[in-house]
Design an enzyme around this catalytic site. Structure first.
Site, PDB file in Angstrom:
ATOM      1  N   ASN A 120       0.854  -1.194   0.000  1.00  0.00           N
ATOM      2  CA  ASN A 120       0.000   0.000   0.000  1.00  0.00           C
ATOM      3  C   ASN A 120       0.886   1.239   0.000  1.00  0.00           C
ATOM      4  OD1 ASN A 120      -1.839   2.031   0.491  1.00  0.00           O
ATOM      5  ND2 ASN A 120      -2.282   1.421   2.598  1.00  0.00           N
ATOM      6  N   GLU A 171      -5.443  -5.591  10.460  1.00  0.00           N
ATOM      7  CA  GLU A 171      -4.444  -4.551  10.672  1.00  0.00           C
ATOM      8  C   GLU A 171      -4.758  -3.812  11.970  1.00  0.00           C
ATOM      9  OE1 GLU A 171      -2.511  -3.183   6.790  1.00  0.00           O
ATOM     10  OE2 GLU A 171      -4.395  -2.115   6.920  1.00  0.00           O
ATOM     11  N   GLY A 210       1.978   2.009  10.728  1.00  0.00           N
ATOM     12  CA  GLY A 210       2.866   3.165  10.587  1.00  0.00           C
ATOM     13  C   GLY A 210       3.535   3.583  11.884  1.00  0.00           C
ATOM     14  N   LYS A 221       0.026   4.265  -0.212  1.00  0.00           N
ATOM     15  CA  LYS A 221      -0.647   5.417   0.411  1.00  0.00           C
ATOM     16  C   LYS A 221      -0.505   6.668  -0.475  1.00  0.00           C
ATOM     17  CE  LYS A 221       0.273   3.384   4.875  1.00  0.00           C
ATOM     18  NZ  LYS A 221      -0.085   3.427   6.264  1.00  0.00           N
ATOM     19  N   GLU A 231      -7.075   4.123   7.971  1.00  0.00           N
ATOM     20  CA  GLU A 231      -6.900   5.570   7.749  1.00  0.00           C
ATOM     21  C   GLU A 231      -8.171   6.169   7.145  1.00  0.00           C
ATOM     22  OE1 GLU A 231      -3.210   5.250   5.591  1.00  0.00           O
ATOM     23  OE2 GLU A 231      -2.207   4.648   7.449  1.00  0.00           O
ATOM     24  N   SER A 258       3.174  -2.417  10.318  1.00  0.00           N
ATOM     25  CA  SER A 258       4.633  -2.327  10.501  1.00  0.00           C
ATOM     26  C   SER A 258       5.364  -3.632  10.169  1.00  0.00           C
ATOM     27  CB  SER A 258       4.968  -1.856  11.927  1.00  0.00           C
ATOM     28  OG  SER A 258       4.482  -0.539  12.132  1.00  0.00           O
ATOM     29  N   HIS A 286      -9.705   0.553   4.941  1.00  0.00           N
ATOM     30  CA  HIS A 286      -8.407   0.802   5.581  1.00  0.00           C
ATOM     31  C   HIS A 286      -8.627   1.713   6.787  1.00  0.00           C
ATOM     32  CE1 HIS A 286      -4.342   2.170   6.319  1.00  0.00           C
ATOM     33  NE2 HIS A 286      -3.926   1.116   5.632  1.00  0.00           N
TER      34      HIS A 286
HETATM   35  C1  PEP Z   1      -0.976  -0.142   5.836  1.00  0.00           C
HETATM   36  O1  PEP Z   1      -0.987   0.999   5.430  1.00  0.00           O
HETATM   37  O2  PEP Z   1      -1.869  -0.912   5.509  1.00  0.00           O
HETATM   38  C2  PEP Z   1       0.123  -0.569   6.718  1.00  0.00           C
HETATM   39  C3  PEP Z   1       0.076  -1.778   7.214  1.00  0.00           C
HETATM   40  O3  PEP Z   1       1.117   0.344   6.952  1.00  0.00           O
HETATM   41  P1  PEP Z   1       2.535   0.061   7.678  1.00  0.00           P
HETATM   42  O4  PEP Z   1       3.102  -1.210   7.092  1.00  0.00           O
HETATM   43  O5  PEP Z   1       3.367   1.249   7.367  1.00  0.00           O
HETATM   44  O6  PEP Z   1       2.258  -0.100   9.138  1.00  0.00           O
END
Ligand code: PEP
Length: 247
Positions: free
Chosen positions: A9, A167, A173, A11, A97, A208, A95
């Site tokens: 992703n 997630e 992040g 972003k 976010e 992460s 997601h």
């Molecule tokens: C994501 O944006 O779905 C994600 C898992 O981000 P990160 O790996 O940076 O935590």
């Protein structure tokens, strides 16, 4: 059997130039015979340029978002048909976010899931709890309610045809990853919620993920791959993560 997937992703990062460069580095290295299918999720405006680099090869393209509407006067929205026209096969829905920053409710996420699946795209439904919800012992209840909202609209068998990404919001992040045991516990609960029909549903872990922690996560019995944010912006790191996934 569950399909092994690794998803990147991107972003809201990059320019056309950096997106094309990242896609071509991945494309040079990733072969069709790798254990996992690789999917990249560039920003909408870079999808066309990225597609011209990866063609119809080993890497699939997805979109980070989709409109819940199919066509019409919805300024700024991007429809399922437009994504298909750009060569997308997958789309992220729900997601964290988008849920937290854009205020997407469980019901809106369910509508996006339906519109995506009805058009032939494969939705990747993202679910996860906040830190507070985890501390209050609500993790499984939160995740299960997010999935139930989609089941209510499209039915269990259609949810099972899609991909689900667990997630934890506190791990996205932040550099903080769920331990393999914490992740497996939630994945196991999701698998149980889906029942018999979900035995071959692909379940991804995201939050992460890095090359240094991916092997242990991917070794868990109910984790079939990863949804990677930050680390997917570096070709070598993302490729190293992807190669740790076994079919
Ligand atoms: C994501 O944006 O779905 C994600 C898992 O981000 P990160 O790996 O940076 O935590």
């Amino acid at each position: 059997m569950c399909k092994a997937l690794v998803a990147g992703n991107w972003k809201m990062h990059g320019t056309t130039g950096s997106a094309v460069s990242l896609a071509s580095q991945l494309n040079q290295d990733w072969a069709q015979n790798n254990a996992a299918e690789m999917i990249i999720f560039p920003p909408f405006v870079h999808i066309s340029a990225v597609r011209s680099v990866i063609g119809e090869g080993a890497i699939s393209i997805g979109a980070q978002n989709i409109s819940q509407y199919s066509d019409g006067a919805y300024t700024g929205e991007v429809s399922a048909e437009m994504l298909l026209d750009q060569g997308c096969k997958y789309v992220l829905v729900g997601h964290s976010e988008r849920r937290a920053v854009m205020g997407e409710s469980d019901q809106m996420v369910a509508k996006k899931f339906k519109v995506a699946q009805d058009s032939g795209l494969t939705p990747i439904l993202c679910v996860g709890e906040s830190l507070k919800q985890r501390q209050q012992g609500e993790t499984v209840a939160v995740v299960s309610a997010q999935i139930d909202a989609v089941i209510e609209l499209v039915g269990l068998s259609n949810v099972c045809r899609a991909v689900i990404a667990y997630e934890p919001v506190w791990a996205i992040g932040t550099g903080e990853t769920a331990s393999p045991q914490q992740a497996q516990q939630v994945h196991h609960a999701i698998r149980a919620q889906l029942g018999e029909a979900g035995r071959s549903t692909t379940l991804l872990y995201g939050g992460s993920v890095k090359a240094s922690n991916a092997a242990e996560l991917f070794a868990q019995p109910d984790i079939n791959g990863g949804l990677v944010g930050g680390a997917s912006l570096e070709a070598d790191e993302f490729l190293n993560i992807a190669k740790l996934i076994e079919a």
